[in-house]
Write a protein that holds these residues in place. Structure first.
Motif, mmCIF file in Angstrom:
data_model
loop_
_atom_site.group_PDB
_atom_site.id
_atom_site.type_symbol
_atom_site.label_atom_id
_atom_site.label_comp_id
_atom_site.label_asym_id
_atom_site.label_seq_id
_atom_site.Cartn_x
_atom_site.Cartn_y
_atom_site.Cartn_z
ATOM 1 N N ALA A 322 0.830 -1.205 0.000
ATOM 2 C CA ALA A 322 0.000 0.000 0.000
ATOM 3 C C ALA A 322 0.866 1.257 0.000
ATOM 4 O O ALA A 322 0.557 2.232 -0.695
ATOM 5 N N ASP A 323 1.955 1.235 0.754
ATOM 6 C CA ASP A 323 2.877 2.380 0.769
ATOM 7 C C ASP A 323 3.490 2.587 -0.613
ATOM 8 O O ASP A 323 3.585 3.716 -1.108
ATOM 9 N N ARG A 324 3.953 1.485 -1.198
ATOM 10 C CA ARG A 324 4.575 1.588 -2.529
ATOM 11 C C ARG A 324 3.579 2.109 -3.557
ATOM 12 O O ARG A 324 3.903 2.970 -4.374
ATOM 13 N N THR A 325 2.351 1.598 -3.499
ATOM 14 C CA THR A 325 1.317 2.034 -4.437
ATOM 15 C C THR A 325 1.035 3.524 -4.270
ATOM 16 O O THR A 325 0.873 4.259 -5.244
ATOM 17 N N ARG A 326 0.990 3.978 -3.018
ATOM 18 C CA ARG A 326 0.727 5.391 -2.739
ATOM 19 C C ARG A 326 1.856 6.276 -3.283
ATOM 20 O O ARG A 326 1.614 7.334 -3.850
ATOM 21 N N MET A 327 3.075 5.827 -3.118
ATOM 22 C CA MET A 327 4.216 6.600 -3.614
ATOM 23 C C MET A 327 4.191 6.708 -5.134
ATOM 24 O O MET A 327 4.413 7.781 -5.707
ATOM 25 N N TRP A 328 3.907 5.599 -5.795
ATOM 26 C CA TRP A 328 3.886 5.621 -7.254
ATOM 27 C C TRP A 328 2.683 6.389 -7.790
ATOM 28 O O TRP A 328 2.755 7.018 -8.857
ATOM 29 N N ALA A 329 1.580 6.358 -7.049
ATOM 30 C CA ALA A 329 0.419 7.155 -7.463
ATOM 31 C C ALA A 329 0.777 8.638 -7.451
ATOM 32 O O ALA A 329 0.367 9.403 -8.340
ATOM 33 N N PHE A 330 1.535 9.049 -6.466
ATOM 34 C CA PHE A 330 2.013 10.433 -6.384
ATOM 35 C C PHE A 330 2.761 10.812 -7.662
ATOM 36 O O PHE A 330 2.542 11.879 -8.246
ATOM 37 N N ARG A 331 3.625 9.928 -8.115
ATOM 38 C CA ARG A 331 4.383 10.198 -9.344
ATOM 39 C C ARG A 331 3.488 10.120 -10.595
ATOM 40 O O ARG A 331 3.550 10.994 -11.468
ATOM 41 N N GLU A 332 2.666 9.110 -10.676
ATOM 42 C CA GLU A 332 1.891 8.877 -11.896
ATOM 43 C C GLU A 332 0.793 9.906 -12.105
ATOM 44 O O GLU A 332 0.299 10.087 -13.221
ATOM 45 N N GLN A 333 0.400 10.595 -11.056
ATOM 46 C CA GLN A 333 -0.668 11.585 -11.164
ATOM 47 C C GLN A 333 -0.141 12.997 -11.438
ATOM 48 O O GLN A 333 -0.905 13.964 -11.417
ATOM 49 N N MET A 334 1.137 13.115 -11.745
ATOM 50 C CA MET A 334 1.713 14.428 -11.960
ATOM 51 C C MET A 334 1.114 15.147 -13.166
ATOM 52 O O MET A 334 0.932 16.369 -13.147
ATOM 53 N N SER A 335 0.777 14.439 -14.202
ATOM 54 C CA SER A 335 0.165 15.081 -15.371
ATOM 55 C C SER A 335 -1.274 15.483 -15.083
ATOM 56 O O SER A 335 -1.705 16.592 -15.405
ATOM 57 N N GLU A 336 -2.026 14.589 -14.464
ATOM 58 C CA GLU A 336 -3.436 14.856 -14.185
ATOM 59 C C GLU A 336 -3.599 16.023 -13.212
ATOM 60 O O GLU A 336 -4.511 16.847 -13.368
ATOM 61 N N CYS A 337 -2.736 16.135 -12.224
ATOM 62 C CA CYS A 337 -2.903 17.211 -11.244
ATOM 63 C C CYS A 337 -2.712 18.575 -11.894
ATOM 64 O O CYS A 337 -3.322 19.565 -11.477
ATOM 65 N N GLN A 338 -1.893 18.652 -12.926
ATOM 66 C CA GLN A 338 -1.725 19.912 -13.640
ATOM 67 C C GLN A 338 -2.990 20.283 -14.407
ATOM 68 O O GLN A 338 -3.347 21.461 -14.496
ATOM 69 N N SER A 339 -3.658 19.281 -14.961
ATOM 70 C CA SER A 339 -4.912 19.546 -15.669
ATOM 71 C C SER A 339 -5.936 20.167 -14.723
ATOM 72 O O SER A 339 -6.696 21.064 -15.113
ATOM 73 N N ARG A 340 -5.955 19.709 -13.484
ATOM 74 C CA ARG A 340 -6.924 20.246 -12.525
ATOM 75 C C ARG A 340 -6.579 21.669 -12.081
ATOM 76 O O ARG A 340 -7.432 22.378 -11.550
ATOM 77 N N GLU A 341 -5.333 22.070 -12.305
ATOM 78 C CA GLU A 341 -4.909 23.430 -11.965
ATOM 79 C C GLU A 341 -5.162 24.418 -13.100
ATOM 80 O O GLU A 341 -4.905 25.606 -12.952
ATOM 81 N N GLY A 342 -5.639 23.920 -14.239
ATOM 82 C CA GLY A 342 -5.889 24.804 -15.371
ATOM 83 C C GLY A 342 -4.981 24.493 -16.538
ATOM 84 O O GLY A 342 -4.497 23.373 -16.703
ATOM 85 N N ALA A 343 -4.725 25.505 -17.359
ATOM 86 C CA ALA A 343 -3.927 25.317 -18.568
ATOM 87 C C ALA A 343 -2.465 25.076 -18.215
ATOM 88 O O ALA A 343 -1.956 25.579 -17.206
ATOM 89 N N SER A 344 -1.793 24.299 -19.066
ATOM 90 C CA SER A 344 -0.370 24.052 -18.836
ATOM 91 C C SER A 344 0.362 23.950 -20.165
ATOM 92 O O SER A 344 -0.177 23.450 -21.156
ATOM 93 N N ILE A 345 1.571 24.444 -20.173
ATOM 94 C CA ILE A 345 2.467 24.358 -21.327
ATOM 95 C C ILE A 345 3.471 23.262 -21.022
ATOM 96 O O ILE A 345 4.147 23.310 -19.987
#
Length: 470
Positions: A322-345
């Motif tokens: 569960a810890d490992r999955t949580r850590m990798w989710a943090f990394r793998e969601q880096m693109s999606e979290c930017q989408s939620r913040e608005g426009a990105s270049i």
């Protein structure tokens, strides 16, 4: 195109059956809407062959009648290689060619068809006690043909290489319908040009990959994973060098993540709790594999040495899956979290590993000079020099106005990348998004060699027309 749309649809239906030709615009939606929603050109139809022979027949028809074909896997590409450019093309989806033909554990190979979803390839290998080590964020929908055609990278490139290095051979349909039978599983075959390497990474412009021989590896006994607080990319580079000396090929991943990525994800409720050891300007997600009989604790010992030398101030080790999955989710969601913040270049670039800190140090102020208040979100594969150098819009800014500045920001970042002997496309490819950029930065001799190959293999230009080389 000399034939009308209705004539093309009738001919395709005769090959695969009308049930496997999609013509309704609404039904074509999922094939046309690529992840970044930058391209909105329609297609004449989507055809879904159910066999290699049907792919051959479609190619012969298209070649004889000058119909453009766009090979498509899971439609996860980020540069528009898999969607229409002109509006008179046919998308040929390989999704029905979805069988794992064989797995040979002793030889370390798996033959998978182009339509096999990457995650299913993982499961098929794991069922035999082995692994196929190519991991990308879109593995639940990306398909083997697209992964190979784009030469995908992912988080395990450091230890296992990218898609090209994990592929031993391919089967592919050429523009005129001939079948290249190259499902080689030999580790040594010095009989001329490596045609497999020509087709992998070609984005469907030279042939339609229908199957591939892939490398599989023994499953590690366990993974040691940690999120480490680092004050800067320069310190992260030093830590990476120390870990590589200690762990060698067992160092699977070394991912650099900025604090702002954690801030975005916590603010938007994308993670249930902070997976880090505490606040830090930067984090390094590190993973080492331990094979059967290997000594445990390699990563912990290496980090203890880094603590003693003052290189690292804090870290957290994964103590459970569960810890490992949580850590990798943090990394793998880096693109999606930017989408939620608005426009990105966004920039998918690479530089020599030693130049990563300089790229970031020069790139952030260069972008800030163009767009005051711009928020830098550089992250990615520190271990192979591939940084997704992204920028989110200033807080409260108008998204469209921000995106109007993308050409200026691109130019500034690419100038630094090229000065550092880097590449403007590390793992996402060229497609239609970076076609003009390729013409600007690629060596003219290399471009002419590429165009000569394209003319020789696809003289009528029916395979993914307008992509990569124009």
């Amino acid at each position: 195109m000399s034939l009308s749309a209705s004539q093309i649809i009738i001919a395709l239906s005769a090959i695969v059956g009308s049930a496997h030709v999609v013509v309704d615009p609404a039904a074509m939606g999922n094939y046309l809407k690529e992840p970044r929603k930058r391209f909105h050109t329609p297609a004449v139809a989507v055809v879904l062959p159910g066999s290699v022979e049907e792919v051959q027949a479609i190619a012969r028809f298209a070649n004889e009648n000058g119909v453009g074909l766009i090979p498509q896997g899971g439609n996860t590409g980020l540069v528009g290689a898999q969607v229409p450019l002109r509006g008179d093309e046919v998308i040929i989806s390989l999704s029905r060619l979805n069988q794992v033909r064989s797995i040979d554990v002793a030889a370390g190979t798996m033959i998978a068809e182009a339509g096999v979803i990457l995650e299913e390839a993982h499961k098929a290998a794991e069922a035999e006690g082995v692994m196929f080590p190519l991991w990308i964020a879109s593995q639940g929908s990306a398909r083997i043909g697209g992964v190979l055609s784009s030469n995908a990278g992912g988080v395990n490139v450091l230890a296992f290489g990218n898609a090209r290095e994990l592929c031993m051979g391919v089967e592919a349909v050429l523009a005129d319908g001939r079948l290249y039978r190259g499902l080689n599983s030999l580790k040594k075959d010095n009989t001329g040009y490596d045609l497999k390497d020509l087709l992998v990474g070609a984005e469907g412009t030279l042939g339609i990959i229908t199957a591939a021989t892939l490398k599989i590896f023994p499953q590690p006994e366990e993974f040691e994973t940690a999120l480490v607080n680092v004050p800067s990319p320069a310190v992260a580079l030093t830590l990476f060098q120390q870990l590589r000396e200690r762990a060698g090929s067992r160092l699977n991943a070394f991912e650099l993540i900025p604090w702002i990525g954690l801030d975005f994800q916590l603010r938007h409720g994308m993670i249930d709790r902070d997976p880090t050891a505490g606040p830090s300007p930067w984090y390094a997600l590190i993973e080492i594999s331990r094979m059967k009989g290997g000594l445990a604790g390699a990563l912990q010992n290496a980090l203890e040495a880094a603590f003693e030398s003052g290189l690292v101030s804090n870290a957290v080790m994964a103590e459970s899956l569960a810890d490992r999955t949580r850590m990798w989710a943090f990394r793998e969601q880096m693109s999606e979290c930017q989408s939620r913040e608005g426009a990105s270049i966004k920039h998918d670039v690479s530089v020599p590993i030693a130049a990563v800190p300089q790229l970031i140090a020069e790139g952030i102020p260069a972008a800030e000079k163009i767009v005051p208040g711009i928020r830098a979100v550089p992250f990615g594969h520190m271990g192979d020099g591939n940084i997704h150098f992204n920028f989110s819009q200033p807080i409260g800014a108008d998204g469209k106005a921000f995106m109007a500045m993308d050409d200026a920001v691109h130019a500034a970042i690419y100038e630094i990348v090229l000065r550092l002997a880097g590449s403007v496309s590390a793992e996402h490819g060229i497609g239609q998004l970076k076609r003009e950029l390729l013409n600007q930065v690629k060596d003219p001799v290399a471009l002419e060699m590429m165009r000569s190959i394209k003319r020789a293999i696809d003289p009528k230009g029916i395979l993914n027309p307008g992509k990569m080389l124009g």
